[in-house]
Enzyme design. Structure first.
Site, PDB file in Angstrom:
ATOM      1  N   HIS A 174      68.806  90.874  22.130  1.00 49.80           N
ATOM      2  CA  HIS A 174      68.263  90.176  23.290  1.00 49.80           C
ATOM      3  C   HIS A 174      67.558  88.916  22.814  1.00 49.80           C
ATOM      4  O   HIS A 174      66.710  88.986  21.917  1.00 49.80           O
ATOM      5  CB  HIS A 174      67.300  91.067  24.079  1.00 49.80           C
ATOM      6  CG  HIS A 174      67.992  92.289  24.597  1.00 49.80           C
ATOM      7  ND1 HIS A 174      68.895  92.231  25.625  1.00 49.80           N
ATOM      8  CD2 HIS A 174      67.959  93.573  24.178  1.00 49.80           C
ATOM      9  CE1 HIS A 174      69.385  93.438  25.836  1.00 49.80           C
ATOM     10  NE2 HIS A 174      68.836  94.274  24.967  1.00 49.80           N
ATOM     11  N   TYR A 189      65.185  81.215  27.388  1.00 48.74           N
ATOM     12  CA  TYR A 189      66.342  81.458  26.509  1.00 48.74           C
ATOM     13  C   TYR A 189      66.582  80.343  25.495  1.00 48.74           C
ATOM     14  O   TYR A 189      67.515  80.439  24.695  1.00 48.74           O
ATOM     15  CB  TYR A 189      67.605  81.660  27.362  1.00 48.74           C
ATOM     16  CG  TYR A 189      67.503  82.850  28.292  1.00 48.74           C
ATOM     17  CD1 TYR A 189      67.414  84.145  27.771  1.00 48.74           C
ATOM     18  CD2 TYR A 189      67.470  82.694  29.677  1.00 48.74           C
ATOM     19  CE1 TYR A 189      67.310  85.243  28.610  1.00 48.74           C
ATOM     20  CE2 TYR A 189      67.367  83.786  30.525  1.00 48.74           C
ATOM     21  CZ  TYR A 189      67.287  85.055  29.994  1.00 48.74           C
ATOM     22  OH  TYR A 189      67.179  86.145  30.810  1.00 48.74           O
TER      23      TYR A 189
END
Ligand code: CA2
Length: 146
Positions: free
Chosen positions: A103, A26
């Site tokens: 996302h 991430y």
């Protein structure tokens, strides 16, 4: 500011942990960084941003319902609810606001269970695997449709 010049940013469960763990998946940006880049992208286009994050599905649903009153569109990263939640899909279709699904990671390069999204066929915009910059891309693509 009128409803037509405001966007809602929704981040779902566990995204408050951004920047604290799993940087290889991430990145290192925090949720505060996400809100900042998204707000800047919106402001550049003349839109104000309201940002919500919750680890509770019902809180997210309430925020989406409230957007019906004063927002022109929604940018949402539903987190893991992407792959599980009919309820979230119903809330988003129920308010009839165009929304962008974001996302950070490339869900299609990850586990099979992340490949399906309950939002894939109702999102006006989908931005996947572009990191935190994907939120700004989503704002631009969504606003282009408003
Ligand atoms: O790539 C994304 O943005 C996801 O929506 C993130 C979700 C995941 O379940 C989706 O499949 C893809 C997970 C969010 C949790 O974020 C964390 C961040 C840092 C540390 C731990 C969790």
């Amino acid at each position: 500011m009128t409803a037509s010049r405001r966007l809602l940013l929704v981040n779902g469960p566990n995204l408050n942990l951004l920047g604290t763990r799993e940087p290889e998946v991430y990145g290192t940006a925090t949720l505060a960084d996400v809100v900042k880049v998204t707000a800047e992208a919106a402001e550049t286009l003349g839109y104000e941003l309201r940002a919500e994050q919750s680890n509770h599905e019902g809180v997210l649903i309430d925020a989406i319902h409230a957007a019906r009153e004063d927002c022109a569109g929604i940018v949402i990263n539903p987190g893991g609810l992407t792959h599980t939640s009919v309820v979230l899909r119903d809330a988003l279709t129920g308010v009839s606001l165009p929304f962008a699904e974001v996302h950070i990671s490339d869900v299609y390069a990850r586990e099979e269970f992340r490949h399906f999204s309950y939002l894939h066929d109702v999102a006006a915009v989908r931005v996947i695997g572009r990191g935190v910059d994907g939120y700004a891309e989503a704002v631009r693509a969504l606003v282009a449709q408003l």
